[in-house]
Design a protein around this motif. Structure first.
Motif, PDB file in Angstrom:
ATOM      1  N   ASN A 186       0.813  -1.223   0.000  1.00 13.06           N
ATOM      2  CA  ASN A 186       0.000   0.000   0.000  1.00 13.06           C
ATOM      3  C   ASN A 186       0.843   1.268   0.000  1.00 13.06           C
ATOM      4  N   LEU A 187       2.136   1.125   0.325  1.00 15.64           N
ATOM      5  CA  LEU A 187       3.016   2.299   0.339  1.00 15.64           C
ATOM      6  C   LEU A 187       3.805   2.448  -0.962  1.00 15.64           C
ATOM      7  N   ARG A 188       3.556   1.579  -1.917  1.00 15.07           N
ATOM      8  CA  ARG A 188       4.334   1.605  -3.159  1.00 15.07           C
ATOM      9  C   ARG A 188       4.351   3.005  -3.782  1.00 15.07           C
ATOM     10  N   ARG A 189       3.186   3.620  -3.918  1.00 21.23           N
ATOM     11  CA  ARG A 189       3.115   4.924  -4.569  1.00 21.23           C
ATOM     12  C   ARG A 189       3.613   6.061  -3.680  1.00 21.23           C
ATOM     13  N   ALA A 190       3.792   5.780  -2.405  1.00 21.87           N
ATOM     14  CA  ALA A 190       4.284   6.817  -1.490  1.00 21.87           C
ATOM     15  C   ALA A 190       5.802   6.961  -1.541  1.00 21.87           C
ATOM     16  N   ILE A 191       6.489   5.986  -2.124  1.00 19.97           N
ATOM     17  CA  ILE A 191       7.954   6.018  -2.190  1.00 19.97           C
ATOM     18  C   ILE A 191       8.371   6.976  -3.295  1.00 19.97           C
ATOM     19  N   LYS A 192       9.026   8.059  -2.944  1.00 15.86           N
ATOM     20  CA  LYS A 192       9.333   9.106  -3.913  1.00 15.86           C
ATOM     21  C   LYS A 192      10.808   9.165  -4.313  1.00 15.86           C
ATOM     22  N   LYS A 193      11.693   8.881  -3.380  1.00 18.89           N
ATOM     23  CA  LYS A 193      13.120   9.044  -3.666  1.00 18.89           C
ATOM     24  C   LYS A 193      13.912   8.171  -2.704  1.00 18.89           C
ATOM     25  N   ALA A 194      14.998   7.576  -3.183  1.00 15.24           N
ATOM     26  CA  ALA A 194      15.834   6.732  -2.333  1.00 15.24           C
ATOM     27  C   ALA A 194      17.281   6.815  -2.785  1.00 15.24           C
ATOM     28  N   TRP A 195      18.171   6.901  -1.822  1.00 16.26           N
ATOM     29  CA  TRP A 195      19.590   6.983  -2.159  1.00 16.26           C
ATOM     30  C   TRP A 195      20.443   6.510  -0.985  1.00 16.26           C
ATOM     31  N   ILE A 196      21.714   6.260  -1.289  1.00 11.88           N
ATOM     32  CA  ILE A 196      22.712   5.823  -0.314  1.00 11.88           C
ATOM     33  C   ILE A 196      23.825   6.852  -0.303  1.00 11.88           C
ATOM     34  N   ASP A 197      24.374   7.125   0.873  1.00 12.55           N
ATOM     35  CA  ASP A 197      25.481   8.084   0.965  1.00 12.55           C
ATOM     36  C   ASP A 197      26.743   7.367   1.449  1.00 12.55           C
ATOM     37  N   PRO A 198      27.584   6.875   0.531  1.00 15.54           N
ATOM     38  CA  PRO A 198      28.790   6.144   0.932  1.00 15.54           C
ATOM     39  C   PRO A 198      29.862   7.024   1.561  1.00 15.54           C
ATOM     40  N   SER A 199      29.672   8.356   1.530  1.00 21.55           N
ATOM     41  CA  SER A 199      30.664   9.242   2.147  1.00 21.55           C
ATOM     42  C   SER A 199      30.575   9.233   3.667  1.00 21.55           C
ATOM     43  N   VAL A 200      29.472   8.730   4.222  1.00 21.11           N
ATOM     44  CA  VAL A 200      29.310   8.635   5.676  1.00 21.11           C
ATOM     45  C   VAL A 200      30.004   7.363   6.140  1.00 21.11           C
ATOM     46  N   LYS A 201      31.007   7.502   7.010  1.00 25.74           N
ATOM     47  CA  LYS A 201      31.888   6.380   7.329  1.00 25.74           C
ATOM     48  C   LYS A 201      32.018   6.154   8.832  1.00 25.74           C
ATOM     49  N   PHE A 202      30.887   6.040   9.514  1.00 22.48           N
ATOM     50  CA  PHE A 202      30.934   5.723  10.940  1.00 22.48           C
ATOM     51  C   PHE A 202      31.186   4.244  11.183  1.00 22.48           C
ATOM     52  N   SER A 203      30.905   3.425  10.184  1.00 23.35           N
ATOM     53  CA  SER A 203      31.083   1.977  10.286  1.00 23.35           C
ATOM     54  C   SER A 203      31.343   1.429   8.887  1.00 23.35           C
ATOM     55  N   ALA A 204      31.287   0.119   8.745  1.00 20.22           N
ATOM     56  CA  ALA A 204      31.434  -0.493   7.423  1.00 20.22           C
ATOM     57  C   ALA A 204      30.177  -0.357   6.584  1.00 20.22           C
ATOM     58  N   ALA A 222      26.861   2.166   5.127  1.00 20.70           N
ATOM     59  CA  ALA A 222      26.471   3.516   4.759  1.00 20.70           C
ATOM     60  C   ALA A 222      24.981   3.718   5.037  1.00 20.70           C
ATOM     61  N   PRO A 223      24.544   4.944   5.277  1.00 20.07           N
ATOM     62  CA  PRO A 223      23.121   5.176   5.510  1.00 20.07           C
ATOM     63  C   PRO A 223      22.306   5.099   4.219  1.00 20.07           C
ATOM     64  N   LEU A 224      21.087   4.584   4.378  1.00 20.88           N
ATOM     65  CA  LEU A 224      20.119   4.489   3.286  1.00 20.88           C
ATOM     66  C   LEU A 224      18.973   5.458   3.586  1.00 20.88           C
ATOM     67  N   TYR A 225      18.671   6.345   2.647  1.00 23.58           N
ATOM     68  CA  TYR A 225      17.659   7.376   2.798  1.00 23.58           C
ATOM     69  C   TYR A 225      16.469   7.066   1.887  1.00 23.58           C
ATOM     70  N   VAL A 226      15.261   7.226   2.406  1.00 21.74           N
ATOM     71  CA  VAL A 226      14.073   7.112   1.568  1.00 21.74           C
ATOM     72  C   VAL A 226      13.086   8.204   1.961  1.00 21.74           C
ATOM     73  N   GLU A 227      12.525   8.857   0.953  1.00 22.49           N
ATOM     74  CA  GLU A 227      11.490   9.860   1.183  1.00 22.49           C
ATOM     75  C   GLU A 227      10.133   9.301   0.754  1.00 22.49           C
ATOM     76  N   TYR A 228       9.156   9.456   1.651  1.00 21.30           N
ATOM     77  CA  TYR A 228       7.800   8.965   1.423  1.00 21.30           C
ATOM     78  C   TYR A 228       6.814  10.139   1.435  1.00 21.30           C
ATOM     79  N   ASP A 229       5.826  10.069   0.571  1.00 19.43           N
ATOM     80  CA  ASP A 229       4.741  11.043   0.582  1.00 19.43           C
ATOM     81  C   ASP A 229       3.578  10.429   1.344  1.00 19.43           C
ATOM     82  N   LEU A 230       3.511  10.730   2.639  1.00 24.51           N
ATOM     83  CA  LEU A 230       2.458  10.168   3.489  1.00 24.51           C
ATOM     84  C   LEU A 230       1.445  11.231   3.884  1.00 24.51           C
TER      85      LEU A 230
END
Length: 251
Positions: free
Chosen positions: A223-241, A243-251
């Motif tokens: 049911n959230l399929r159409r709410a998913i608007k954008k997704a990306w990974i930022d490999p420049s963030v190096k707190f561990s092995a 990277a953070p994964l970002y997703v924007e939802y239109d809720l």
């Protein structure tokens, strides 16, 4: 709604590398963290409740091991911990924050060093996911699922077909999650680019060579399929092995 998931590889070590400064810079509603590796009572207010955030954590029984957490900009209606089976709950592998329209969950699958244990965990977790599909709520399950699902999700996949995290039985399990059960891989719903990885076994060397794995996911119901608007990974963030994964939802 913007949701971030990140395996911190020990939150105190991540803080020493600038995690709290990074957190303050994020224009996000929820940040899920995994592999916290400490008890919540040992965190202190600066880590548990940084300015502008409320943190909630589920500890593993064993010290310096596993554990999950959720940072929220606004106070959730409820916090739930555990999956109802010992293998998950004794290691603090699931915490859930309930909001008006959706529940956001921080989750950490066993890595698979013990294959029999991971197999049992997957069987029990699949039962849990089946029950979730019958509930009248929407879920975003964030975290380290510790399986690269498709060949697109792993560099050098030809040489890793028997490796932990890419074994046929693990990938077949993911096929069930994203197939008959109807769950959605939020990242791949909107981002089909190659060389998109969230984990590098040898962090520095493998990042430079782009020899990574996509082991971290945000998984939603259909049911959230159409709410998913954008997704990306930022490999420049190096707190561990990871990277953070970002997703924007239109809720």
């Amino acid at each position: 709604m913007k949701v971030i998931t990140l395996n911190v590889g020990g939150i105190k070590q991540a803080v020493e590398k600038g995690f709290l400064d990074w957190l303050q810079e994020q224009d996000a509603d929820v940040v899920c963290v995994q592999d916290v590796r400490t008890k919540a009572y040992k965190l202190g207010d600066a880590i548990e409740r940084p300015e502008g955030w409320e943190g909630y954590f589920f500890d593993a029984e064993q010290d310096d091991f596993a554990g999950t957490g959720i940072y929220c900009r606004s106070m959730p209606k409820a916090i739930m911990t555990g999956l109802g089976f010992e293998l998950a709950d004794r290691e603090g592998r699931y915490i859930q924050a309930d909001f008006d329209k959706v529940s956001v969950c921080s989750f950490q699958m066993p890595s698979g060093i013990n294959p029999a244990e991971k197999k049992l965990f997957m069987e029990q977790f699949l039962e849990y996911l089946t029950k979730l599909r019958r509930k009248r709520r929407e879920y975003i399950i964030c975290g380290s699922w510790n399986i690269a699902h498709k060949t697109l999700d792993l560099a050098n996949w030809q040489d890793n077909q028997l490796s932990i995290g890419f074994r046929p039985e693990e990938r077949a399990w993911m096929d069930q999650v994203f197939g008959p059960l109807g769950y959605i891989d939020a990242f791949r719903e909107v981002n089909r680019d190659a060389d998109q990885y969230t984990f590098w076994p040898n962090a520095e060397r493998d990042r430079e060579r782009q020899e990574g794995w996509r082991l971290d996911y945000q998984v939603t119901g259909p049911n959230l399929r159409r709410a998913i608007k954008k997704a990306w990974i930022d490999p420049s963030v190096k707190f561990s092995a990871h990277a953070p994964l970002y997703v924007e939802y239109d809720l």
